[in-house]
Design a protein around this motif. Structure first.
Motif, PDB file in Angstrom:
ATOM      1  N   CYS A 287       0.897  -1.188  -0.033  1.00  0.00           N
ATOM      2  CA  CYS A 287      -0.013  -0.013  -0.120  1.00  0.00           C
ATOM      3  C   CYS A 287       0.989   1.195   0.082  1.00  0.00           C
ATOM      4  N   ASN A 288       0.566   2.317  -0.615  1.00  0.00           N
ATOM      5  CA  ASN A 288       1.225   3.647  -0.523  1.00  0.00           C
ATOM      6  C   ASN A 288       1.326   4.145   0.710  1.00  0.00           C
ATOM      7  N   THR A 289       0.091   3.801   1.422  1.00  0.00           N
ATOM      8  CA  THR A 289       0.264   4.509   2.989  1.00  0.00           C
ATOM      9  C   THR A 289       1.051   3.803   3.932  1.00  0.00           C
ATOM     10  N   LYS A 290       1.885   4.598   4.408  1.00  0.00           N
ATOM     11  CA  LYS A 290       2.823   4.117   5.378  1.00  0.00           C
ATOM     12  C   LYS A 290       2.474   4.390   6.930  1.00  0.00           C
TER      13      LYS A 290
ATOM     14  N   GLU B  65     -16.543   5.234  11.115  1.00  0.00           N
ATOM     15  CA  GLU B  65     -16.975   4.421  12.298  1.00  0.00           C
ATOM     16  C   GLU B  65     -16.147   3.307  12.309  1.00  0.00           C
ATOM     17  N   ILE B  66     -16.050   2.375  13.236  1.00  0.00           N
ATOM     18  CA  ILE B  66     -14.898   1.456  13.175  1.00  0.00           C
ATOM     19  C   ILE B  66     -15.246   0.315  12.060  1.00  0.00           C
ATOM     20  N   ASN B  67     -16.604   0.180  11.570  1.00  0.00           N
ATOM     21  CA  ASN B  67     -16.515  -0.447  10.389  1.00  0.00           C
ATOM     22  C   ASN B  67     -16.432  -0.262   9.168  1.00  0.00           C
ATOM     23  N   GLU B  68     -16.244   1.226   9.121  1.00  0.00           N
ATOM     24  CA  GLU B  68     -16.425   1.843   7.925  1.00  0.00           C
ATOM     25  C   GLU B  68     -15.118   3.255   8.195  1.00  0.00           C
ATOM     26  N   PRO B  69     -14.059   2.943   8.305  1.00  0.00           N
ATOM     27  CA  PRO B  69     -13.080   3.918   8.873  1.00  0.00           C
ATOM     28  C   PRO B  69     -12.383   4.567   7.868  1.00  0.00           C
ATOM     29  N   LEU B  70     -12.860   4.755   6.385  1.00  0.00           N
ATOM     30  CA  LEU B  70     -12.261   5.575   5.314  1.00  0.00           C
ATOM     31  C   LEU B  70     -13.284   6.180   4.826  1.00  0.00           C
ATOM     32  N   CYS B  71     -12.778   7.138   3.952  1.00  0.00           N
ATOM     33  CA  CYS B  71     -13.748   8.373   3.206  1.00  0.00           C
ATOM     34  C   CYS B  71     -13.910   7.611   1.904  1.00  0.00           C
TER      35      CYS B  71
ATOM     36  N   VAL C 143     -11.672   4.617   0.248  1.00  0.00           N
ATOM     37  CA  VAL C 143     -12.028   3.495  -0.142  1.00  0.00           C
ATOM     38  C   VAL C 143     -11.702   2.868  -1.537  1.00  0.00           C
ATOM     39  N   GLU C 144     -11.660   3.712  -2.574  1.00  0.00           N
ATOM     40  CA  GLU C 144     -11.586   3.435  -3.740  1.00  0.00           C
ATOM     41  C   GLU C 144     -10.022   3.165  -4.074  1.00  0.00           C
ATOM     42  N   VAL C 145      -9.275   3.901  -3.609  1.00  0.00           N
ATOM     43  CA  VAL C 145      -7.852   3.535  -3.719  1.00  0.00           C
ATOM     44  C   VAL C 145      -7.529   2.329  -2.848  1.00  0.00           C
ATOM     45  N   TYR C 146      -7.810   2.205  -1.539  1.00  0.00           N
ATOM     46  CA  TYR C 146      -7.764   0.731  -0.766  1.00  0.00           C
ATOM     47  C   TYR C 146      -8.029  -0.357  -1.584  1.00  0.00           C
TER      48      TYR C 146
ATOM     49  N   PHE D 277      -8.596  -0.848  -4.511  1.00  0.00           N
ATOM     50  CA  PHE D 277      -7.630  -0.923  -5.867  1.00  0.00           C
ATOM     51  C   PHE D 277      -6.625  -1.647  -5.530  1.00  0.00           C
ATOM     52  N   GLU D 278      -5.656  -1.203  -4.495  1.00  0.00           N
ATOM     53  CA  GLU D 278      -4.462  -1.741  -4.326  1.00  0.00           C
ATOM     54  C   GLU D 278      -4.767  -3.193  -3.525  1.00  0.00           C
ATOM     55  N   MET D 279      -5.776  -3.515  -2.910  1.00  0.00           N
ATOM     56  CA  MET D 279      -6.206  -4.910  -2.389  1.00  0.00           C
ATOM     57  C   MET D 279      -6.486  -5.967  -3.758  1.00  0.00           C
ATOM     58  N   GLU D 280      -7.305  -5.193  -4.594  1.00  0.00           N
ATOM     59  CA  GLU D 280      -7.401  -5.990  -5.752  1.00  0.00           C
ATOM     60  C   GLU D 280      -6.081  -6.297  -6.526  1.00  0.00           C
ATOM     61  N   ARG D 281      -5.504  -5.270  -6.724  1.00  0.00           N
ATOM     62  CA  ARG D 281      -4.043  -5.593  -7.450  1.00  0.00           C
ATOM     63  C   ARG D 281      -3.407  -6.624  -6.910  1.00  0.00           C
ATOM     64  N   GLU D 282      -3.151  -6.570  -5.246  1.00  0.00           N
ATOM     65  CA  GLU D 282      -2.372  -7.661  -4.887  1.00  0.00           C
ATOM     66  C   GLU D 282      -3.293  -9.050  -4.810  1.00  0.00           C
ATOM     67  N   TRP D 283      -4.521  -9.095  -4.756  1.00  0.00           N
ATOM     68  CA  TRP D 283      -5.150 -10.324  -4.792  1.00  0.00           C
ATOM     69  C   TRP D 283      -4.838 -11.049  -6.137  1.00  0.00           C
ATOM     70  N   LYS D 284      -4.917 -10.022  -7.354  1.00  0.00           N
ATOM     71  CA  LYS D 284      -4.883 -10.766  -8.713  1.00  0.00           C
ATOM     72  C   LYS D 284      -3.574 -11.390  -8.873  1.00  0.00           C
ATOM     73  N   LYS D 285      -2.614 -10.853  -8.152  1.00  0.00           N
ATOM     74  CA  LYS D 285      -1.159 -11.243  -8.277  1.00  0.00           C
ATOM     75  C   LYS D 285      -1.120 -12.809  -7.687  1.00  0.00           C
ATOM     76  N   THR D 286      -1.837 -13.031  -6.514  1.00  0.00           N
ATOM     77  CA  THR D 286      -2.063 -14.137  -5.853  1.00  0.00           C
ATOM     78  C   THR D 286      -2.958 -15.377  -6.674  1.00  0.00           C
ATOM     79  N   LYS D 287      -3.670 -14.688  -7.421  1.00  0.00           N
ATOM     80  CA  LYS D 287      -4.739 -15.848  -8.191  1.00  0.00           C
ATOM     81  C   LYS D 287      -3.742 -16.098  -9.551  1.00  0.00           C
ATOM     82  N   VAL D 288      -2.958 -15.418  -9.921  1.00  0.00           N
ATOM     83  CA  VAL D 288      -2.220 -15.654 -11.101  1.00  0.00           C
ATOM     84  C   VAL D 288      -1.168 -16.580 -10.659  1.00  0.00           C
TER      85      VAL D 288
END
Length: 273
Positions: free
Chosen positions: A191-194, A245-251, A255-258, A260-271
């Motif tokens: 993730c780009n966020t540190k 809120e605790i279950n929706e902690p992102l604006c 959410v879109e960026v996060y 996208f990053e999760m989908e990108r890494e998930w697709k790598k594992t599927k490949v």
């Protein structure tokens, strides 16, 4: 949550679903005879929206199909239209990329005066029911013996299932598939966020991990009541002041960026598999 609707509300829901489609709209109705309002709804769509019209194919003793000549000519004038004739079609439902309506109502002028009932479903809230409708359309209708559509045409028009992430502290599902929590955590290395922001006090001395969006002090405060709907103040990823809120902690933007990053890494594992 799925909602029961009737009569004029049902017709309005179908018209709104057509009008608000941004990617695709499936019209599954044995009989189709569009009135002026429905034609306006179709005319309002962007040209790139795929429009799939599924109607009843008559038997050999009657060469008239379930779609009126006027409606067929009107729909043929629109871009990105596919017609699918199905023998013995009696199901009626209407679906775009966000919502769907399961209904007793044919898309005809005469149905405006009938007593009708239906169920309004939302993909975000009724994910399982929404995709069951698409699955039935594909496997139950398109791939059945009574449809005049072939496999290649199906590949061109069926929308791909969007990326859906469901996560909590112990379990992660991606598109309904269970993912090992340690594998999921490893995605965060890319993730780009540190660092994250505490969603209550905006403290930045915490790791970015949406399943744990509090600093230790604020978590202890939250843990006294454990209210998952309690309104917090900041986005966990960018620190912007917003309702979270605790279950929706992102604006919304994060959410879109996060995802996208999760989908990108998930697709790598599927490949790799």
């Amino acid at each position: 949550m799925a909602e029961l609707i009737t009569d004029r509300d049902l017709r309005h829901a179908i018209e709104s679903e057509i009008r608000n489609a941004n990617k695709f709209v499936f019209i599954v109705s044995p009989y189709i005879d569009l009135d002026e309002d429905m034609m306006k709804a179709f005319n309002s769509l962007k040209s790139e929206v795929v429009k799939i019209i599924v109607y009843r194919q008559s038997d050999k003793s009657n060469f008239k199909s379930g779609i009126s000549n006027g409606s067929r000519e009107f729909l043929k004038s629109l871009p990105n239209v596919e017609f699918v004739a199905v023998k013995n079609l009696h199901a009626k439902f209407y679906i775009n990329e966000e919502v769907g309506v399961i209904s007793t109502m044919n898309l005809t002028k005469s149905s405006n005066h009938n007593y009708e009932i239906g169920v309004d479903i939302n993909r975000e809230e009724d994910d399982e029911m929404y995709f069951e409708c698409l699955e039935y359309l594909l496997k139950g209708i398109f791939l059945g013996q009574d449809s005049n559509i072939d496999i290649e045409r199906i590949k061109n028009i069926i929308p791909k299932r969007p990326f859906i992430l469901e996560a909590n502290a112990k379990t992660v599902f991606i598109n309904g598939e269970v993912l090992d929590i340690n594998t999921f955590k490893s995605f965060h290395d890319f993730c780009n966020t540190k660092h994250g922001y505490c969603i209550r006090c905006s403290n930045t001395e915490i790791s970015f991990y949406p399943n744990q969006p509090f600093c230790s002090k604020c978590f202890l405060e939250w843990n006294k009541f454990k209210n998952p709907d309690y309104e917090e103040k900041y986005c966990h990823r960018c620190g912007m002041e917003t309702n979270t809120e605790i279950n929706e902690p992102l604006c919304d933007n994060c959410v879109e960026v996060y995802e996208f990053e999760m989908e990108r890494e998930w697709k790598k594992t599927k490949v790799k598999k």
